[in-house]
Enzyme design. Structure first.
Site, PDB file in Angstrom:
ATOM      1  CB  CYS A  94      -1.236   3.339  -0.408  1.00  0.00           C
ATOM      2  SG  CYS A  94      -0.447   3.429   1.209  1.00  0.00           S
ATOM      3  CE  LYS A 148       2.572   4.951  -1.465  1.00  0.00           C
ATOM      4  NZ  LYS A 148       2.300   4.696  -0.040  1.00  0.00           N
ATOM      5  CG  HIS A 150       1.460   2.053  -3.858  1.00  0.00           C
ATOM      6  ND1 HIS A 150       1.062   2.049  -2.536  1.00  0.00           N
ATOM      7  CD2 HIS A 150       1.802   0.764  -4.135  1.00  0.00           C
ATOM      8  CE1 HIS A 150       1.152   0.835  -2.042  1.00  0.00           C
ATOM      9  NE2 HIS A 150       1.594   0.036  -2.998  1.00  0.00           N
ATOM     10  CG  ASP A 299      -2.684   7.740   1.623  1.00  0.00           C
ATOM     11  OD1 ASP A 299      -2.691   8.070   2.823  1.00  0.00           O
ATOM     12  OD2 ASP A 299      -1.868   6.905   1.174  1.00  0.00           O
ATOM     13  CE  LYS A 317      -1.392   2.061   5.531  1.00  0.00           C
ATOM     14  NZ  LYS A 317       0.048   2.295   5.300  1.00  0.00           N
TER      15      LYS A 317
END
Length: 568
Positions: A94, A148, A150, A299, A317
């Site tokens: 992320c 979001k 982050h 993302d 991921k």
């Protein structure tokens, strides 16, 4: 608000009718003749309105035009009428993807090479970086972020409203409950995480975040005059990141999916699809569409253990295999010169910075020093991409591969270090790239974590891999032993990039970040005495009296959700 429970057939029939009516509507057709803003044409000389939509953890196989079990009619239609980016790269997790979008810089140039920014770390996007929204503000844009963040929040100066966004509604941490907005960084370190501007938005809890964020975008579009000022909206959905939570009406149409995680995940993707439909409708309704550019991007790769799928790509991921870094992406806009096509032009997430600044009317001096390229002509006109090479990353802190060494790197590079680079058709990986299996979409009713132990791990003793990803996009044929000449060239490129790297910024966690020391919510905890209180105390007082009641309701809601989930 009470929700009418419909059968799967009736829900899908209703959605199909809605989508069909939307699909058959031409971009220039009047959807509401009583609305005077509908037929207003945006002047050609005004820079375009830019809507950037990012989803979280949506895998390569988690969209209708790639998948057979997830239905996304709106996204499919937008992509089909625009340009699908089928050679598009993001980062494997992320924070890195968001930082590279916002700064146009590789991680090695921002100090964010390692992992993510954790909630208790005194770390954020470096202050010396001029962000994309700041550049767009300089060029006359009204800038808004929803969703979001982050990218760190230990000081007020780290917040979205201090980094170029005029308004902000969303979460500061990496994940949270979709209804209660509770975010945890450990068993007993939980806090509320929904913020509007620089204040905590306590009263908004209870509304599903995908719906809340969509509603916010529609309100921004309704309140702004499209003819007076160009608009930039960065919509960073929480979906489809864990926890897997979704209103029941989106789950029923997927009753045929036996794997429960995949079923809920697919439902969450469908809720995003509906959200994008509502946003594109608003673009038309309020007079933005004809002079707008809509960009859709994930993302990072999907997480198979949580219902995602990157099939047929390798990895997941958090890895540097294609399944971790090959992104979903498309551009939809009436301003595209060559539409309805698939682009194989090499595009990286850092490229959006100079591309969007260029579209906004900025000259090259505003993007000097960034690692991205202006790829608009490659996307819009089908020209060759100016990008030839992508540095996926160099992470000196990640667990070193035991079998790697400087010797195995021909004395050029220590192959124990996790790194990856692509140049032309070739992709090189060193160190430990992460789990490297090919994982089909989950179809069994359950997917116990023990199944992960059955994965075919990477070959013992290896620390260098080389693939021709143009001819072998699934990374099945390692050519590192057959082409040592290419390996040496790419190792030399890693050395070149590493010389330009800044030190890694990954500070220890600060116990003062505990939400219970800051009014029960996540937020800035460093600064002067006034900053440390950060708007929490006054607004949170009235909620303390309601907290016990809310928690008891939350317990019953979770219990009811479990019962319903088991039934489904």
């Amino acid at each position: 608000m009470a929700t009418t429970i419909l059968t799967g057939f009736s829900v899908m029939s209703l959605l199909s009718l809605v989508y069909l009516s939307w699909d058959l509507m031409s971009p220039n057709q009047v959807e509401n003749e009583s609305d005077p803003t509908f037929n207003v044409k945006s002047p050609v000389q005004q820079p375009p309105h830019i809507i950037f939509i990012m989803t979280d953890d949506q895998g390569f196989n988690d969209i209708g035009y790639h998948s057979s079990d997830i239905r996304t009619p709106v996204l499919d239609k937008l992509a089909a009428d625009g340009v699908k980016l089928e050679n598009y790269y993001v980062q494997p997790i992320c924070t890195p993807s968001r930082s590279q979008l916002i700064t146009g810089r590789y991680q090695i140039h921002t100090g964010l090479q390692h992992s993510i920014i954790r909630p208790r770390q005194p770390n954020c996007l470096p202050f010396d970086q001029v962000t994309l929204p700041q550049r767009l503000q300089q060029l006359g844009y009204s800038t808004h972020m929803v969703g979001k963040w982050h990218l760190g929040f230990y000081k007020k100066e780290c917040l979205p409203t201090r980094r170029g966004f005029d308004t902000y509604l969303g979460s500061l941490t990496g994940s949270m409950d979709y209804y209660t907005y509770e975010s945890c960084d450990g068993p007993r370190l939980c806090g509320f995480d929904l913020h509007e501007g620089e204040s905590v938005s306590w009263r908004r809890r209870g509304k599903y975040s995908t719906h809340l964020y969509t509603q916010r975008v529609r309100k921004i579009l309704a309140a702004h005059d499209p003819l007076s000022q160009p608009l930039f909206i960065f919509l960073s959905f929480q979906a489809v990141h864990t926890p897997l939570q979704c209103p029941q009406e989106y789950i029923y149409p997927y009753n045929e999916l036996e794997n429960f995680a995949r079923r809920k995940y697919a439902a969450m993707v469908s809720s995003v699809d509906e959200a994008v439909r509502n946003i594109t409708y608003a673009l038309r309704k309020y007079g933005y569409y004809k002079n707008s550019i809509l960009i859709f991007s994930t993302d990072n790769g999907g997480q198979p253990l949580s219902g995602g799928s990157n099939w047929p790509l390798r990895g997941r991921k958090g890895t540097y295999w294609e399944g971790g870094v090959r992104g979903l992406g498309f551009v939809h806009s009436p301003l595209l010169r060559k539409k309805r096509r698939v682009s194989k032009a090499l595009v990286h997430i850092t490229d959006w910075y100079p591309t969007l600044v260029g579209l906004a009317g900025g000259n090259e001096s505003l993007t000097e020093g960034v690692d991205g390229y202006n790829v608009w002509e490659a996307i819009s006109e089908g020209k060759e991409s100016p990008r030839f090479e992508i540095l996926h990353n160099i992470d000196p802190l990640y667990n070193h591969a035991r079998t790697g060494s400087l010797q195995k790197g021909f004395g050029i590079w220590n192959t124990a270090i996790q790194a990856s680079i692509r140049a032309g058709d070739w992709k090189l990986l060193t160190g430990d790239p992460g789990y490297g299996d090919w994982i089909p979409p989950p179809i069994l009713p359950g997917f116990p974590r023990e199944y992960w132990n059955l994965e075919r791990h990477i070959k013992p003793g290896k620390s260098v891999w080389l693939f021709n990803v143009s001819g072998d996009p699934y990374e099945r044929f390692d050519l590192s032993e057959q082409r040592p000449d290419v390996v040496k060239e790419l190792l030399a490129r890693l050395v070149y990039y590493n010389r330009t790297a800044v030190p890694v910024r990954y500070p220890s966690e600060d116990p003062q970040a505990d939400p219970q020391l800051n009014g029960g919510a996540w937020g800035p905890w460093m600064g002067d005495e006034e900053e440390e209180t950060w708007d929490y105390q006054k607004e949170n007082m009235e909620w303390k009296r309601k907290l016990k009641m809310f928690k008891s309701r939350s317990i019953f809601r979770r219990l009811n959700t479990r019962m319903m989930s088991n039934r489904i």
